[in-house]
Design a protein around this motif. Structure first.
Motif: not given
Length: 702
Positions: A199, A203, A658
């Motif tokens: 992430q 992201t 995201p």
């Protein structure tokens, strides 16, 4: 009678005094010397895991390492080699004591059976393979090791001991490998950690920020007190680890040859010229009297320029010179010529590269042909080479210097040049794997070798010159017993330039550009040397150095002065941040309008496609706090002013995308595992040294 008894009494005392003196002379070093029964200097070189290492014990290991090194290299260890050997011996003590303590706690060892397997079994050690690989074939044969071991008892004792040490090191390396692998494999990356890394890398955020850099506020407007510095240091003790170091200022007195030295050498070279002229074996005479060894036979291209200019006047037995090149005088004796098996030539070229497609090659040929026609029409070869040639020779107008027909050059190029007679432009292009060449032969090919006996004598400072420089340096030191006197005397002598060496480590062997400066470093760390003390004249390479100790740090005590510049910068930025934040808090509106109200120094920038893993904020640089705030804000929201690394910021998140959902995080787990594994060896070493409370005092002895 009474007088005779008196004499006898006094004689007894005198004999006793003489006897005691003789005893002290013979064994005084053992009784009163360093590490002796009755005191003297502490002989502890260091301490590892509570175990003290004595100087004799340490020096014995150094001697052992030096003997092995000299046997292996076939030459005496230099001073630099010995510095490395002392480090090697010290690290071995750390392995034998600190590491072994950890091995024993875990029950790690190498069994005799395992060692045999490493040397001649199924899992041969890489060190054995490297040692016994045939350098000619590059192949390893286990039988070579077995045969060597069978003959080991017939070899000299030194070789038997060397093999015993080699096996001991094999065992130690294997134990350490086991230990590191055990800790490396005990580290595990969870799926949650891998997901977090994924992430962070994937992201994305778009943001904008306002930045008021700290440098926009003049340093002179911010006054910092020692109380502020101490308060900051107390709150950040873990960030400021002190070491034993010294800071000095120094001046140098170079030992350079004087005019008298140059005159004396010139007279010597004239005497040698007469001797060379009459010598029956001129090559031996030259070799015995020259500081520089030169080949007996030279091509024209290998001759120094001054000698080459006189080739037309050469006569057998003639002596030419002296010629001066730098600090060296040369004289030469000509002894005739002979023919070489190779030819030498000098040439220049212009290279037009022809790589890629046929059309690119055709275009390169057209370009090269155009340049060739320009030169044939009278254009400057050198100018066209500088403008068009595609290799480094372009800076020299295409000049390639002298070269031989011994395949130094690619074959088509070599054949074209050595097939050409005389000098001048070769009237055709020469194609090679590099492209198209336009070639000009600047000096014709020749296979003539000139027999030249050469004597070169370099001007070196005489002892009288060295003594005079030392006298001057020592006089300066004598008249500069304080820092104030040092500074005042430097001002009086315009030839002196003060240099500063900051935070010299205790084990350092150099000071700035001064090599072999160990004696100077030891003076700075001497227990009797205090801040503002001035040294005597210390010889370092070809100069004398006079230094003043201006600062010191201790590993046992962290003081403001140890880190004053860094602390001042940090605290000053804190004060600036408070001032900037107070001013920004009074403004409102868009970031642009806030920047406009703030005034000079404020700027607004946009940052697209930002991620957490390696976020970079343009003018603000890398600022983890700012990046974290951007990803922590909701879309369209703005932070309050806060202090960052480069200045005060207000960040505004435009959008956050995201990371897409994935089912498998194996790639990221592997990545984190590899990163952790690559640091394992270093981290283990640091942890073991810290746990063992290693104290290194070698600098007191070497």
């Amino acid at each position: 009678m009474a007088l005779i008894n008196k004499i006898r009494e006094k004689s007894g005392v005198a004999v006793g005094v003489i006897a005691v003196s003789l005893i002290l002379f013979i064994v005084g070093g053992d009784l009163l010397g360093p590490g002796s029964l009755f005191g003297g200097q502490d002989q502890t070189v260091g301490e590892i895991a509570g175990q003290k290492i004595s100087y004799p014990e340490f020096n014995a290991k150094v001697d052992e390492a030096r003997a092995a090194y000299e046997q292996q290299t076939g030459r005496p260890a230099t001073e630099q080699d010995q510095v490395q050997l002392r480090d090697q011996a010290w690290n071995q003590f750390i392995l034998d004591i600190a590491y072994q303590k950890e091995y024993d706690a875990l029950g790690l060892s190498v069994t005799p059976e395992e060692l045999v397997d490493m040397v001649q079994g199924n899992y041969i050690s890489p060190a054995i393979r490297q040692t016994f690989t045939d350098p000619k074939t590059g192949s390893f044969d286990k039988n070579t090791v077995i045969n060597y071991l069978k003959s080991l008892k017939t070899l000299p004792a030194e070789q038997q001991q060397a093999w015993a040490n080699f096996e001991k090191n094999l065992s130690a390396d294997r134990t350490r490998t086991k230990y590191e692998n055990l800790l490396r494999l005990s580290s595990f990356v969870t799926t949650a950690e891998a997901q977090k890394e994924y992430q962070a890398q994937n992201t994305r955020a778009n943001a904008k920020f306002l930045l008021v850099p700290y440098y926009s506020v003049p340093d002179t407007t911010v006054k910092i007190t020692d109380a502020q510095l101490q308060e900051y240091l107390d709150k950040h003790k873990d960030e400021y680890k002190s070491i034993n170091s010294r800071t000095i200022q120094y001046v140098t007195f170079p030992v350079a040859p004087s005019k008298e030295d140059s005159t004396a050498l010139y007279d010597q070279i004239k005497t040698l010229a007469r001797g060379l002229a009459t010598a029956t074996n001129d090559s031996s005479y030259a070799r015995m009297n020259s500081d520089i060894q030169a080949p007996l036979y030279m091509t024209l291209g290998e001759m120094p320029e001054q000698l080459k200019a006189t080739v037309g006047t050469f006569a057998p037995g003639g002596v030419y010179g002296p010629y001066k090149e730098g600090n060296t005088y040369f004289i030469y004796k000509y002894g005739g010529v002979k023919k070489d098996t190779n030819f030498t030539v000098r040439a220049s070229h212009i290279l037009i590269r022809a790589a890629g497609s046929d059309s690119a090659k055709a275009a390169a040929r057209i370009t090269a042909e155009g340049i060739l026609r320009q030169i044939q029409g009278g254009a400057s070869f050198e100018a066209l080479a500088q403008a068009n040639s595609a290799d480094g020779s372009s800076q020299q107008g295409g000049d390639l210097g002298y070269f031989k027909n011994n395949n130094q050059m690619v074959k088509p190029f070599q054949d074209a040049i050595f097939g050409f007679n005389g000098t001048g432009l070769i009237p055709r292009l020469v194609e090679t794997e590099f492209g198209y060449h336009i070639i000009k032969v600047t000096e014709p090919k020749t296979n003539t070798l000139y027999r030249i006996s050469t004597i070169g004598k370099t001007i070196t400072p005489s002892q009288a010159t060295r003594d005079e420089v030392y006298r001057k340096a020592e006089q300066f030191a004598t008249e500069s017993q304080t820092k104030e006197a040092f500074d005042e005397n430097v001002k009086k002598d315009k030839t002196l330039v003060v240099a500063t060496a900051e935070r010299i480590p205790e084990n350092s062997t150099s000071v700035n550009a001064l090599g072999n400066a160990r004696e100077l470093v030891r003076w700075a760390f001497n227990d009797d040397t205090d801040v503002n003390d001035v040294s005597s004249a210390v010889e370092v390479d070809d100069q004398y150095v006079v230094a003043v100790l201006t600062g010191e740090t201790s590993e046992d005590e962290v003081k403001i002065d140890n880190f004053r510049p860094e602390l001042t910068a940090k605290v000053r930025n804190q004060v600036k941040a408070e001032q900037i934040i107070a001013k920004l808090n009074s403004a409102s509106g868009t970031l642009e309008s806030i920047a406009q109200k703030y005034g000079a120094g404020a700027l607004v920038e946009e940052v697209p496609d930002l991620n957490l893993a390696n976020g970079f904020l343009k003018s603000a640089g890398v600022d983890p706090v700012a990046v974290g705030k951007i990803f922590g804000l909701k879309n369209g929201k703005r932070s309050k002013p806060f202090a960052g690394d480069a200045g005060v910021l207000i960040v505004e998140t435009t959008s956050v995308t995201p990371a897409p959902t994935v089912a498998d995080y194996t790639v990221y787990k592997t990545q984190l595992q590899q990163n952790a594994s690559s640091r394992t060896g270093f981290m283990i070493n640091e942890a073991i040294r810290e746990n063992a409370k290693v104290k290194d005092r070698r600098a007191k002895f070497y």
